[in-house]
Design an enzyme around this catalytic site. Structure first.
Site, mmCIF file in Angstrom:
data_model
loop_
_atom_site.group_PDB
_atom_site.id
_atom_site.type_symbol
_atom_site.label_atom_id
_atom_site.label_comp_id
_atom_site.label_asym_id
_atom_site.label_seq_id
_atom_site.Cartn_x
_atom_site.Cartn_y
_atom_site.Cartn_z
ATOM 1 N N CYS A 270 9.559 -16.410 17.530
ATOM 2 C CA CYS A 270 8.903 -16.049 16.273
ATOM 3 C C CYS A 270 8.687 -14.545 16.127
ATOM 4 C CB CYS A 270 7.572 -16.787 16.145
ATOM 5 S SG CYS A 270 7.742 -18.553 15.848
ATOM 6 N N ARG A 340 13.498 -18.259 24.473
ATOM 7 C CA ARG A 340 14.083 -17.374 23.472
ATOM 8 C C ARG A 340 13.444 -15.981 23.570
ATOM 9 N NH1 ARG A 340 13.191 -20.866 18.148
ATOM 10 N NH2 ARG A 340 11.282 -21.331 19.334
#
Length: 443
Positions: A270, A340
């Site tokens: 994010c 990620r």
């Protein structure tokens, strides 16, 4: 829990956001159909297994599958026929060729669903998108749907923290819906009735403001993290202690202590990609200077990784070639298996590329790490990871690592040297037990 109105919901996309949203909407009493084009993912969820690590989610999933309120499909026609309200919950990763968001998954959902909408329906976007996307989606749906303007669009950004996704869905700190439609607002108030009754703020805005809420929040949080990490750089140069500095700042209620933890910096799916997409969108809108500060926010964050590597290299004599390094942590944060843009794996990979023998351990993220970085070595316990290590790096602040016994680790390492990349340990305790302890921003 019983919904105030028996609306039927579809959730389009069953990744982290979609699977969590689908299970939690069923927990609130709604009949929910989750959809994904990945058949293996659908089969896994239908069997009551969550294909990622999220505390508490599997219990909610199993309970609502058994209750008959939740099921999964890969058939858009089934979703269109079933649901009154469709939630778009697909990913918007960073594009490979730029900092901009990749909206291909959002567009694919719209193009697959809209032609099948033959009756009035509401489509609510939850994916994090650049401002202006919702209006474009609304126009596209209106053009493609047989029901035309009877299909209305709203945007309700998600505010999930990985590791707290169930809590943040069932009891969010606010609910925002962007719409100019009284019907969309009414539908969202009905869906959110349980939370509204609990006193959770419910805010109605235009589409553009709703789209900006999530990226603005992430930009602010990223800035706060990078600010304290910039102070860590200054503290190191001046011989100050950034932990004490952060504590002193936290007592100012205008600043507060949340997200004021200096260390290796942020990662995940994010914050990094959202601030880059925000900058790219500002450039498209002709207001790039307004967000130019985010370039330095991103740069500060990246420098923390390089500084961690430099500290570790200094502890072992200036070169990693042929040295043995133990790395504790692979996920970008604890209570997650998400790798990620993980600072921990980035540091481990870089040290390996500099000639070290690197062994990584993480309580939940090992399988994901192995797939992404098969060239690294992996262990299935903390002690195995640090065996014969000439330096240990703590890079994800799992409780298991925070509570580690320095005497136990000392029995298996080659040298008692540790770099605390998250400022998670008590320096005095570790030094008293004979360890050379270094951390970012501390003497």
């Amino acid at each position: 829990m019983v919904a105030t109105q028996r609306l039927k919901l579809s959730v389009l996309g069953t990744g982290y956001l979609g699977a969590t949203h689908a299970a939690c909407m069923a927990e609130l009493g709604f009949d929910v159909l989750g959809l994904d084009v990945d058949r293996a993912k659908i089969d896994t969820l239908s069997a009551g297994r969550v294909p990622f690590y999220e505390p508490g989610l599997e219990e909610v999933l199993v309970r609502n599958l058994a209750a008959g309120r939740l099921r999964f499909t890969s058939d858009y026609a089934e979703a269109a026929e079933f649901a009154d309200v469709h939630f778009i919950c697909v990913g918007t990763p960073q594009r490979a060729d730029s900092n901009a968001a990749d909206l291909s998954y959002v567009d694919a959902v719209v193009d697959s669903l809209a032609p099948l909408l033959t009756r009035p329906a509401v489509v609510i976007g939850k994916s994090t998108v650049p401002v202006g996307t919702a209006a474009r989606v609304a126009a596209r749906i209106s053009a493609l749907a047989p029901a035309g303007s009877a299909v209305e669009v709203g945007w309700s950004p998600e505010f999930l923290r990985e590791g707290f996704g169930v809590q943040d869905t069932l009891a969010p700190n606010r609910i925002v819906i962007g719409t100019d439609s009284a019907r969309v607002e009414e539908v969202m108030r009905s869906i959110s009735a349980t939370q509204i009754a609990q006193g959770i703020p419910f805010m109605v805005t235009d589409l553009q403001t709703a789209e900006l809420v999530k990226v603005s929040a992430n930009a602010f949080l990223a800035t706060k993290i990078s600010f304290i990490n910039a102070m860590a750089e200054v503290s190191e140069a001046a011989g100050a202690d950034v932990i004490k500095l952060a504590e002193a700042l936290s007592y100012d209620d205008r600043i507060g202590g949340k997200f004021l933890g200096p260390g290796l910096g942020f990662g995940g799916g994010c914050l990094p990609k959202d601030i880059r997409a925000f900058m790219a969108r500002a450039d498209e809108l002709g207001v790039e200077p307004a967000l130019s500060f985010l370039r330095e926010v991103d740069a500060i964050n990246q420098r923390r990784r390089a500084r961690t590597i430099d500290i570790a290299r200094g502890l072992i004599g200036g070169s990693f070639a042929g040295r043995t390094v133990g790395v504790l942590g692979a996920a970008f944060k604890p209570n997650s298996d998400d790798i990620r843009d993980s600072p921990a794996l980035d540091v481990a990979q870089t040290i390996s590329s500099l000639g070290a023998h690197v062994t990584v351990y993480d309580p939940e993220a090992l399988e994901n790490a192995k797939r992404a970085h098969p060239d690294l070595n992996y262990a299935h316990s903390m002690l195995e990871a640090v065996r014969d290590a000439e330096v240990v790096l703590l890079l994800t602040e799992w409780a298991e690592f925070r509570d580690a016994d320095p005497d136990e680790l000392a029995k298996v390492v080659a040298e008692t040297r540790i770099v605390d990349g998250r400022n998670a340990l008590d320096p005095e305790h570790w030094r008293e037990r004979g360890w050379i302890y270094r951390a970012l921003g501390r003497p």
